[in-house]
Design an enzyme around this catalytic site. Structure first.
Site, PDB file in Angstrom:
ATOM      1  N   GLY A  14     -43.236 -62.032 -81.859  1.00  0.00           N
ATOM      2  CA  GLY A  14     -43.808 -63.302 -80.936  1.00  0.00           C
ATOM      3  C   GLY A  14     -44.958 -63.096 -79.520  1.00  0.00           C
ATOM      4  N   ARG A  77     -44.579 -62.762 -88.902  1.00  0.00           N
ATOM      5  CA  ARG A  77     -44.489 -62.483 -90.342  1.00  0.00           C
ATOM      6  C   ARG A  77     -45.137 -61.196 -91.057  1.00  0.00           C
ATOM      7  NH1 ARG A  77     -45.784 -67.241 -89.524  1.00  0.00           N
ATOM      8  NH2 ARG A  77     -47.135 -67.259 -90.778  1.00  0.00           N
ATOM      9  N   ASP A 110     -38.779 -55.413 -82.282  1.00  0.00           N
ATOM     10  CA  ASP A 110     -36.938 -54.867 -83.366  1.00  0.00           C
ATOM     11  C   ASP A 110     -38.062 -54.777 -84.919  1.00  0.00           C
ATOM     12  OD1 ASP A 110     -36.753 -57.543 -83.610  1.00  0.00           O
ATOM     13  OD2 ASP A 110     -34.934 -57.024 -84.390  1.00  0.00           O
ATOM     14  N   THR A 132     -40.138 -58.179 -75.492  1.00  0.00           N
ATOM     15  CA  THR A 132     -39.486 -59.514 -76.221  1.00  0.00           C
ATOM     16  C   THR A 132     -38.542 -60.336 -74.615  1.00  0.00           C
ATOM     17  OG1 THR A 132     -37.753 -60.033 -77.516  1.00  0.00           O
ATOM     18  CG2 THR A 132     -37.374 -58.277 -76.934  1.00  0.00           C
ATOM     19  N   ASP A 134     -35.967 -61.937 -75.305  1.00  0.00           N
ATOM     20  CA  ASP A 134     -34.852 -61.751 -76.032  1.00  0.00           C
ATOM     21  C   ASP A 134     -34.129 -60.642 -75.635  1.00  0.00           C
ATOM     22  OD1 ASP A 134     -35.956 -63.837 -77.462  1.00  0.00           O
ATOM     23  OD2 ASP A 134     -35.988 -62.250 -79.180  1.00  0.00           O
ATOM     24  N   ASP A 136     -33.134 -57.450 -76.645  1.00  0.00           N
ATOM     25  CA  ASP A 136     -32.406 -57.198 -77.115  1.00  0.00           C
ATOM     26  C   ASP A 136     -32.694 -56.013 -78.356  1.00  0.00           C
ATOM     27  OD1 ASP A 136     -34.397 -58.452 -78.990  1.00  0.00           O
ATOM     28  OD2 ASP A 136     -32.283 -59.258 -80.571  1.00  0.00           O
ATOM     29  N   ARG A 178     -32.176 -65.544 -80.237  1.00  0.00           N
ATOM     30  CA  ARG A 178     -32.378 -65.354 -81.422  1.00  0.00           C
ATOM     31  C   ARG A 178     -30.333 -65.190 -80.925  1.00  0.00           C
ATOM     32  NH1 ARG A 178     -35.255 -60.849 -83.611  1.00  0.00           N
ATOM     33  NH2 ARG A 178     -34.877 -59.953 -82.420  1.00  0.00           N
TER      34      ARG A 178
HETATM   35  O1  F6P Z   1     -37.968 -63.459 -80.388  1.00  0.00           O
HETATM   36  C1  F6P Z   1     -38.558 -64.610 -79.325  1.00  0.00           C
HETATM   37  C2  F6P Z   1     -38.150 -65.714 -79.781  1.00  0.00           C
HETATM   38  O2  F6P Z   1     -38.172 -66.595 -78.748  1.00  0.00           O
HETATM   39  C3  F6P Z   1     -36.987 -66.075 -79.861  1.00  0.00           C
HETATM   40  O3  F6P Z   1     -36.009 -66.116 -78.930  1.00  0.00           O
HETATM   41  C4  F6P Z   1     -36.627 -67.526 -80.996  1.00  0.00           C
HETATM   42  O4  F6P Z   1     -35.689 -67.344 -81.807  1.00  0.00           O
HETATM   43  C5  F6P Z   1     -37.983 -66.626 -81.701  1.00  0.00           C
HETATM   44  O5  F6P Z   1     -38.704 -66.110 -80.953  1.00  0.00           O
HETATM   45  C6  F6P Z   1     -38.849 -68.182 -81.805  1.00  0.00           C
HETATM   46  O6  F6P Z   1     -39.878 -68.248 -82.892  1.00  0.00           O
HETATM   47  P1  F6P Z   1     -41.033 -68.998 -83.571  1.00  0.00           P
HETATM   48  O7  F6P Z   1     -41.768 -68.748 -81.660  1.00  0.00           O
HETATM   49  O8  F6P Z   1     -41.075 -68.001 -84.481  1.00  0.00           O
HETATM   50  O9  F6P Z   1     -41.143 -70.085 -83.532  1.00  0.00           O
END
Ligand code: F6P
Length: 352
Positions: A14, A77, A110, A132, A134, A136, A178
Site C-alpha cells: 500500500g 497484491r 512486511d 507502512t 501501520d 508494524d 491491520r
Molecule cells: O497496510 C496498510 C493498510 O492501509 C492497512 O492499514 C489497511 O488495512 C490496508 O492497508 C488497506 O488496504 P487496501 O488499500 O488494499 O484497502
C-alpha cells in the site's frame, strides 16, 4: 561493486506519505555518491513481471519530497513467486539480468520485505526500506508514513471532539492498522481520545458503556479511537474477503459494529466514523520527510558499501540496518508493557 553501478528502486504494498521522499533521497545520494544509473521499477514487483521500468535521473526526483503517493506506482497484491497461478520469479530474474541491474532498493512493508528476501536468495542483491502507516515492521522503531497517518487521526479526533461535545454524543473513530494498534494508540493519545481500543488488548463493552454513562451523567461526551483490527466477540470485522488465500482479508467496519452494540447500553446517541484511506494519502509530515530522507541516504550508503540483504531501521534516534531475514514476513504488535500504554492509562484513558 564496479565504478558506475546500475541500481533499481521499487515501491511495493500500500502507498503512504514519504515514498517519494525515499525515492528522491536514494536517487540523489547514489548519483552524487557513486555516479550510479538508477532505474525505477513501476508498480512494485509487478513491474518485474510486466517488464515496466523507467530511468530515474536527478531531474525526475526534483520537487517530489513533499508529494504523497509514489511516482513509480505500487501494487499490494503482486508476488512474482505466485502471481495469477504461476511462478514468474525466473522470468523476473532474466529481466533483471537483461537490464543489467546490479542491486535493488525495495521500499515496502512486511510483504515487500519477504519478496525482496526471496529475490536476494535468487542472486539479486537487495536493500530494504521500511514503509507502512501501520508501523508494524519488526526491528525498527518507526516506519516512515506512520507519523503522517497519526497526524490525520489526531486532526480527525480534534474535529470529532467539538461535534461530540456539542451534542453530548459518543463518537467512535475507526483507524487503519491491520492487526496492529499503533495508529489508534498514538493517534488516540495525540487527539485526546477517552478510550483507545487496539487489537492487542481485549476490551469490555460493559466497561465502555459504563464510561459513556458516567460522561452522560455530567453532560459530557466520549471520544473513542479504535483500530480496525479490534475483535468483537473474538471475531475480526472483515469488509471484504479476498479470493487469493495468501492475501489478508480487508478489514473495516468494526466502528459501526461497536456503535450498534453500544447504543442500547447508553442513553446518549452513538455515532461512528471510518477514516479509511484518508490516513494514507496526502503530503508527509516534516518528521516523515526527514525520516524518509535519512532512510534513503542510509540505503544508498549500504548499496555503495556492498552491504546487501539488509533493511534500514530506526533504533532510538539512530538510523542503522538489520538483516532482511529478521524482518521478512514478520510483524510487530504493540507490546503489552509498551510505554505508550502506560501514558494512556496514566492519563485516565480507557484501554479496554
Ligand atoms: O497496510 C496498510 C493498510 O492501509 C492497512 O492499514 C489497511 O488495512 C490496508 O492497508 C488497506 O488496504 P487496501 O488499500 O488494499 O484497502
Amino acid at each position: 561493486m564496479h565504478a558506475a553501478p546500475h541500481i533499481a528502486i521499487l515501491t511495493g504494498g500500500g502507498d503512504c506519505p514519504g515514498l517519494n521522499a525515499v525515492i528522491r533521497a536514494v536517487t540523489l545520494a547514489l548519483v552524487r555518491g557513486c555516479g550510479a544509473r538508477i532505474t525505477g521499477i513501476e508498480r512494485g514487483f509487478h513491474g518485474l513481471v510486466a517488464r515496466r521500468v523507467r530511468p530515474l535521473a536527478t531531474a525526475d526526483v526534483a520537487g517530489i519530497l513533499a508529494q504523497g503517493g509514489t511516482i513509480l506506482g505500487t501494487h499490494n497484491r503482486c508476488d512474482p513467486f505466485r502471481w495469477e497461478g504461476a511462478d514468474h520469479s525466473a522470468a523476473a530474474m532474466d529481466y533483471v539480468r537483461e537490464l543489467g541491474i546490479d542491486a535493488l532498493v525495495a521500499i515496502g512493508g512486511d510483504g515487500t520485505m519477504q519478496i525482496a528476501e526471496r529475490f536476494q536468495q535468487l542472486g539479486l542483491p537487495v536493500v530494504g526500506v521500511p514503509k507502512t502507516i501501520d508501523n508494524d515492521l519488526p526491528a525498527t522503531d518507526r516506519c516512515f508514513g506512520f507519523d503522517s497517518a497519526v497526524a490525520v487521526v489526531a486532526e480527525a479526533l480534534d474535529r470529532l471532539a467539538t461535534t461530540a461535545r456539542s451534542h453530548g454524543r459518543v463518537m467512535i473513530l475507526e483507524t487503519m492498522g491491520r492487526n496492529a494498534g499503533w495508529i489508534a494508540l498514538e493517534g488516540g493519545l495525540a487527539g485526546g481520545a477517552d478510550a483507545i481500543l487496539i487489537p492487542e488488548r481485549t476490551f469490555s463493552l460493559q466497561a465502555l458503556a459504563e464510561r459513556a454513562r458516567e460522561r452522560e451523567s455530567v453532560g459530557s461526551s466520549l471520544l473513542v479511537c479504535m483500530a480496525e483490527g479490534v475483535r468483537i466477540d473474538g471475531e475480526a470485522v472483515v469488509r471484504e474477503h479476498v479470493a487469493d488465500p495468501a492475501a489478508s482479508a480487508r478489514l473495516g467496519g468494526v466502528g459501526a459494529v461497536l456503535q450498534q452494540r453500544l447504543q442500547p447500553l447508553v442513553g446518549c446517541e452513538v455515532r461512528s466514523t471510518l477514516l479509511g484511506h484518508v490516513q494514507r494519502g496526502g503530503t508527509p509530515t516534516a518528521f516523515d520527510r526527514v525520516l524518509a530522507t535519512r532512510y534513503g541516504v542510509h540505503a544508498a550508503e549500504l548499496v555503495a558499501a556492498g552491504r546487501f540483504g539488509r533493511m534500514v531501521a530506526l533504533q532510538g534516534d539512530s538510523v542503522t540496518s538489520v538483516p532482511l531475514v529478521d524482518v521478512a514476513g514478520r510483524s510487530r504488535p504493540v507490546p503489552a508493557d509498551h510505554e505508550l500504554l502506560r501514558a494512556a492509562l496514566g492519563t485516565g484513558v480507557l484501554l479496554g
